[in-house]
Design a protein around this motif. Structure first.
Motif, PDB file in Angstrom:
ATOM      1  N   VAL A  67       0.896  -1.298  -0.138  1.00 17.53           N
ATOM      2  CA  VAL A  67      -0.046  -0.081  -0.074  1.00 17.53           C
ATOM      3  C   VAL A  67       0.800   1.390   0.096  1.00 17.53           C
ATOM      4  CG1 VAL A  67      -1.936  -1.076   1.253  1.00 17.53           C
ATOM      5  CG2 VAL A  67      -0.226  -0.024   2.364  1.00 17.53           C
ATOM      6  N   LEU A  68       0.489   2.384  -0.393  1.00 21.70           N
ATOM      7  CA  LEU A  68       1.220   3.537  -0.596  1.00 21.70           C
ATOM      8  C   LEU A  68      -0.102   4.373   0.305  1.00 21.70           C
ATOM      9  CD1 LEU A  68       2.127   5.757  -3.483  1.00 21.70           C
ATOM     10  CD2 LEU A  68       0.918   6.586  -1.841  1.00 21.70           C
ATOM     11  N   ILE A  69       0.435   5.034   1.311  1.00 22.95           N
ATOM     12  CA  ILE A  69      -0.466   5.730   2.340  1.00 22.95           C
ATOM     13  C   ILE A  69      -0.307   7.159   2.029  1.00 22.95           C
ATOM     14  CG2 ILE A  69      -0.746   6.394   4.606  1.00 22.95           C
ATOM     15  CD1 ILE A  69       0.556   3.447   5.295  1.00 22.95           C
ATOM     16  N   ALA A  70      -1.450   7.786   1.539  1.00 22.91           N
ATOM     17  CA  ALA A  70      -1.467   9.172   1.053  1.00 22.91           C
ATOM     18  C   ALA A  70      -2.417   9.806   1.878  1.00 22.91           C
ATOM     19  CB  ALA A  70      -1.601   9.342  -0.506  1.00 22.91           C
ATOM     20  N   THR A  71      -2.595   9.781   3.340  1.00 24.57           N
ATOM     21  CA  THR A  71      -3.639  10.190   3.986  1.00 24.57           C
ATOM     22  C   THR A  71      -2.964  11.456   4.646  1.00 24.57           C
ATOM     23  OG1 THR A  71      -3.028   9.025   5.905  1.00 24.57           O
ATOM     24  CG2 THR A  71      -4.902   8.107   4.741  1.00 24.57           C
ATOM     25  N   PRO A  72      -3.622  12.378   5.364  1.00 28.87           N
ATOM     26  CA  PRO A  72      -3.197  13.418   6.238  1.00 28.87           C
ATOM     27  C   PRO A  72      -1.988  12.708   6.975  1.00 28.87           C
ATOM     28  CG  PRO A  72      -5.447  13.771   5.994  1.00 28.87           C
ATOM     29  CD  PRO A  72      -5.187  12.644   5.509  1.00 28.87           C
ATOM     30  N   HIS A  73      -1.031  13.569   7.303  1.00 30.81           N
ATOM     31  CA  HIS A  73       0.341  13.053   8.104  1.00 30.81           C
ATOM     32  C   HIS A  73       0.029  12.374   9.460  1.00 30.81           C
ATOM     33  CE1 HIS A  73       0.192  16.923   9.624  1.00 30.81           C
ATOM     34  NE2 HIS A  73       0.679  16.381  10.604  1.00 30.81           N
ATOM     35  N   THR A  77       0.775   7.031  10.975  1.00 29.82           N
ATOM     36  CA  THR A  77       1.345   5.930  11.924  1.00 29.82           C
ATOM     37  C   THR A  77       0.405   4.910  12.135  1.00 29.82           C
ATOM     38  OG1 THR A  77       2.634   7.795  12.976  1.00 29.82           O
ATOM     39  CG2 THR A  77       2.122   5.477  14.262  1.00 29.82           C
ATOM     40  N   THR A  78      -1.026   5.028  12.440  1.00 27.38           N
ATOM     41  CA  THR A  78      -1.648   4.201  12.651  1.00 27.38           C
ATOM     42  C   THR A  78      -1.865   3.135  11.482  1.00 27.38           C
ATOM     43  OG1 THR A  78      -2.900   5.805  14.031  1.00 27.38           O
ATOM     44  CG2 THR A  78      -4.424   3.724  13.499  1.00 27.38           C
ATOM     45  N   ILE A  79      -2.209   3.802  10.218  1.00 23.04           N
ATOM     46  CA  ILE A  79      -2.334   3.027   9.111  1.00 23.04           C
ATOM     47  C   ILE A  79      -1.268   2.116   8.751  1.00 23.04           C
ATOM     48  CG2 ILE A  79      -3.122   3.173   6.746  1.00 23.04           C
ATOM     49  CD1 ILE A  79      -4.635   5.769   7.258  1.00 23.04           C
ATOM     50  N   GLY A  80       0.081   2.920   9.025  1.00 23.12           N
ATOM     51  CA  GLY A  80       1.243   2.017   8.627  1.00 23.12           C
ATOM     52  C   GLY A  80       1.488   0.979   9.373  1.00 23.12           C
ATOM     53  N   ILE A  81       1.107   0.971  10.834  1.00 23.19           N
ATOM     54  CA  ILE A  81       1.247  -0.005  11.545  1.00 23.19           C
ATOM     55  C   ILE A  81       0.234  -1.266  11.274  1.00 23.19           C
ATOM     56  CG2 ILE A  81       1.148  -0.881  13.886  1.00 23.19           C
ATOM     57  CD1 ILE A  81       2.043   1.984  14.931  1.00 23.19           C
ATOM     58  N   ALA A  82      -0.952  -0.684  10.904  1.00 24.59           N
ATOM     59  CA  ALA A  82      -1.862  -1.837  10.447  1.00 24.59           C
ATOM     60  C   ALA A  82      -1.294  -2.528   9.230  1.00 24.59           C
ATOM     61  CB  ALA A  82      -3.267  -1.272   9.965  1.00 24.59           C
TER      62      ALA A  82
END
Length: 86
Positions: A67-73, A77-82
């Protein structure tokens, strides 16, 4: 791996730019396999690509290899850990 199935979480400004690059074929062996945004209206721009309004549902779907995470900064962290746990 012949092809990387990429999911993009957050398809606002930056996420939609990244998605357009993948869809244009600018990244060899990479296919946009799923998109996710909390605003369901944004998903309509990606007809034929599975769309999710919950990042955890995308991560559990089996549709993506990365995945590429392009949410507000502040959500990275939360999405990246998941994502790492998935």
């Amino acid at each position: 791996m012949k092809e990387l199935r990429l999911g993009i979480i957050g398809i606002g400004g930056m996420g939609s730019t990244h998605a357009a690059s993948v869809l244009a074929g600018n990244i060899p062996r990479c296919r946009l396999a799923a998109v996710c945004d909390t605003d369901a209206k944004r998903l309509a721009a990606f007809d034929g690509i599975p769309g999710y309004t919950d990042s955890k549902a995308l991560l559990a779907s089996g549709e993506v290899d990365a995945v590429l995470i392009a949410t507000p900064h502040y959500a990275h962290t939360t999405i990246g850990i998941a994502a790492l746990k998935a």
